[in-house]
Write a protein that holds these residues in place. Structure first.
Motif, short mmCIF file in Angstrom:
data_model
loop_
_atom_site.label_atom_id
_atom_site.label_comp_id
_atom_site.label_asym_id
_atom_site.label_seq_id
_atom_site.Cartn_x
_atom_site.Cartn_y
_atom_site.Cartn_z
N GLU A 77 0.84 -1.19 0.00
CA GLU A 77 0.00 0.00 0.00
C GLU A 77 0.88 1.24 0.00
N ALA A 78 0.49 2.23 -0.77
CA ALA A 78 1.29 3.44 -0.90
C ALA A 78 1.53 4.09 0.47
N ILE A 79 2.75 4.60 0.65
CA ILE A 79 3.09 5.28 1.90
C ILE A 79 2.32 6.59 1.97
N LYS A 80 1.64 6.79 3.07
CA LYS A 80 0.81 7.98 3.20
C LYS A 80 1.57 9.13 3.85
N LYS A 81 2.44 8.81 4.79
CA LYS A 81 3.19 9.86 5.46
C LYS A 81 4.54 10.06 4.79
N GLU A 82 4.93 11.32 4.68
CA GLU A 82 6.19 11.65 4.03
C GLU A 82 7.36 11.24 4.91
N THR A 83 8.37 10.62 4.31
CA THR A 83 9.62 10.33 4.99
C THR A 83 10.73 11.06 4.25
N ALA A 84 11.90 11.10 4.85
CA ALA A 84 13.02 11.79 4.21
C ALA A 84 13.31 11.20 2.84
N GLU A 85 13.25 9.86 2.73
CA GLU A 85 13.57 9.24 1.44
C GLU A 85 12.48 9.46 0.41
N THR A 86 11.20 9.30 0.79
CA THR A 86 10.14 9.52 -0.19
C THR A 86 10.11 10.98 -0.64
N LEU A 87 10.39 11.89 0.28
CA LEU A 87 10.42 13.30 -0.09
C LEU A 87 11.58 13.58 -1.04
N LEU A 88 12.75 13.01 -0.76
CA LEU A 88 13.89 13.21 -1.64
C LEU A 88 13.58 12.70 -3.05
N ARG A 89 12.96 11.53 -3.14
CA ARG A 89 12.60 10.99 -4.45
C ARG A 89 11.67 11.93 -5.20
N LYS A 90 10.70 12.49 -4.51
CA LYS A 90 9.75 13.39 -5.16
C LYS A 90 10.45 14.67 -5.63
N LEU A 91 11.37 15.19 -4.81
CA LEU A 91 12.08 16.41 -5.19
C LEU A 91 12.97 16.17 -6.40
N VAL A 92 13.64 15.02 -6.43
CA VAL A 92 14.51 14.70 -7.57
C VAL A 92 13.68 14.54 -8.84
N GLU A 93 12.54 13.85 -8.73
CA GLU A 93 11.68 13.66 -9.90
C GLU A 93 11.09 14.99 -10.37
N LEU A 94 10.80 15.88 -9.42
CA LEU A 94 10.27 17.20 -9.78
C LEU A 94 11.32 18.01 -10.52
N ASN A 95 12.60 17.86 -10.13
CA ASN A 95 13.73 18.50 -10.81
C ASN A 95 13.57 20.02 -10.89
N ASP A 96 13.13 20.61 -9.78
CA ASP A 96 13.00 22.06 -9.69
C ASP A 96 14.24 22.60 -8.98
N PRO A 97 15.02 23.47 -9.63
CA PRO A 97 16.27 23.96 -9.01
C PRO A 97 16.08 24.57 -7.63
N LYS A 98 14.90 25.11 -7.34
CA LYS A 98 14.71 25.76 -6.03
C LYS A 98 14.74 24.75 -4.88
N TYR A 99 14.56 23.46 -5.20
CA TYR A 99 14.57 22.44 -4.16
C TYR A 99 15.93 21.73 -4.04
N ILE A 100 16.93 22.16 -4.80
CA ILE A 100 18.25 21.53 -4.72
C ILE A 100 18.83 21.61 -3.30
N PRO A 101 18.76 22.77 -2.60
CA PRO A 101 19.29 22.81 -1.23
C PRO A 101 18.58 21.83 -0.29
N ALA A 102 17.25 21.74 -0.38
CA ALA A 102 16.51 20.82 0.48
C ALA A 102 16.88 19.37 0.15
N GLY A 103 17.01 19.07 -1.14
CA GLY A 103 17.39 17.72 -1.54
C GLY A 103 18.77 17.34 -1.05
N PHE A 104 19.68 18.30 -1.08
CA PHE A 104 21.05 18.05 -0.61
C PHE A 104 21.05 17.71 0.88
N ILE A 105 20.28 18.46 1.67
CA ILE A 105 20.23 18.21 3.10
C ILE A 105 19.55 16.87 3.39
#
Length: 208
Positions: A77-105
């Motif tokens: 079943e799909a994960i409902k709550k955000e975790t550091a890894e699921t969030l990182l995956r979403k940010l990388v897939e989004l590929n928006d430069p403004k989220y590069i600092p958050a993705g790095f951390i």
């Protein structure tokens, strides 16, 4: 020239001969410079020995390592709550430069928790680039170091905490006016958001 960060999943078979990997089978991963990105190839032991024995001498060679293939588990079943890894995956897939600092951390936090492993660290176009592997899945993350200044860490700290708790903001959509007041949310912060402490961010900043 690297223009984006990305995730490259581990292959389920040899990129050279096409044979599917068996569960617990040893394989080799090769990372080559394809100019705009790093090209990943997962290889069986035979193809590694017979076709890629001299890969380290190639001008486009970046890195290589050995892993053990784990067959994917049945769908869950799909994960409902955000975790550091699921969030990182979403940010990388989004590929928006403004989220590069958050993705790095997020990547650095996952490295500290031993959920990601650094496979390579190099400089491209004057910027540090980290190649991480998720050991359980074999996925490879290419993460760009944004070169944060000391006075920028607190702002990114707050952004990461907010993203873990509330997710990535969706584009605003026009809605009919509603005068009904909504009660303020009193939900407790998620475990991941609560775990983002000043100590975590300070430890990440110390590697700069």
């Amino acid at each position: 020239m690297i223009t984006e960060w990305n995730i490259q999943s581990r292959g389920h078979g040899c990129a050279a001969c096409g044979r599917s990997f068996a569960d617990k089978e040893a394989y080799h991963t090769v990372l080559l410079d394809a100019r705009s990105e790093f090209a990943r190839s997962d290889l069986c032991a035979d193809c590694w020995r017979t076709r890629f024995a001299d890969v380290r001498s190639r001008p486009d060679f970046i890195s290589c390592w050995q892993g053990v293939y784990t067959a994917p588990p049945p769908p869950e079943e799909a994960i409902k709550k955000e975790t550091a890894e699921t969030l990182l995956r979403k940010l990388v897939e989004l590929n928006d430069p403004k989220y590069i600092p958050a993705g790095f951390i997020l990547a650095a936090m996952l490295e500290r928790k031993r959920l990601l492993k650094v496979k390579e660290q190099l400089v491209r176009d004057g910027r540090r680039v980290f190649v991480y592997e998720q050991p359980s899945t074999g996925d490879v993350f290419t993460i760009i170091d944004p070169g944060l200044k000391l006075d920028e860490w607190e702002q990114v700290h707050q952004e990461v905490t907010h993203l873990l708790e509330h997710g990535i903001p969706q584009p605003a959509a026009s809605q009919p006016e509603n005068h009904t007041s909504e009660p303020a949310s009193d939900a407790a912060p998620s475990a991941e958001a609560a775990a983002v402490t000043d100590g975590d961010i300070g430890a990440v900043a110390s590697v700069q």
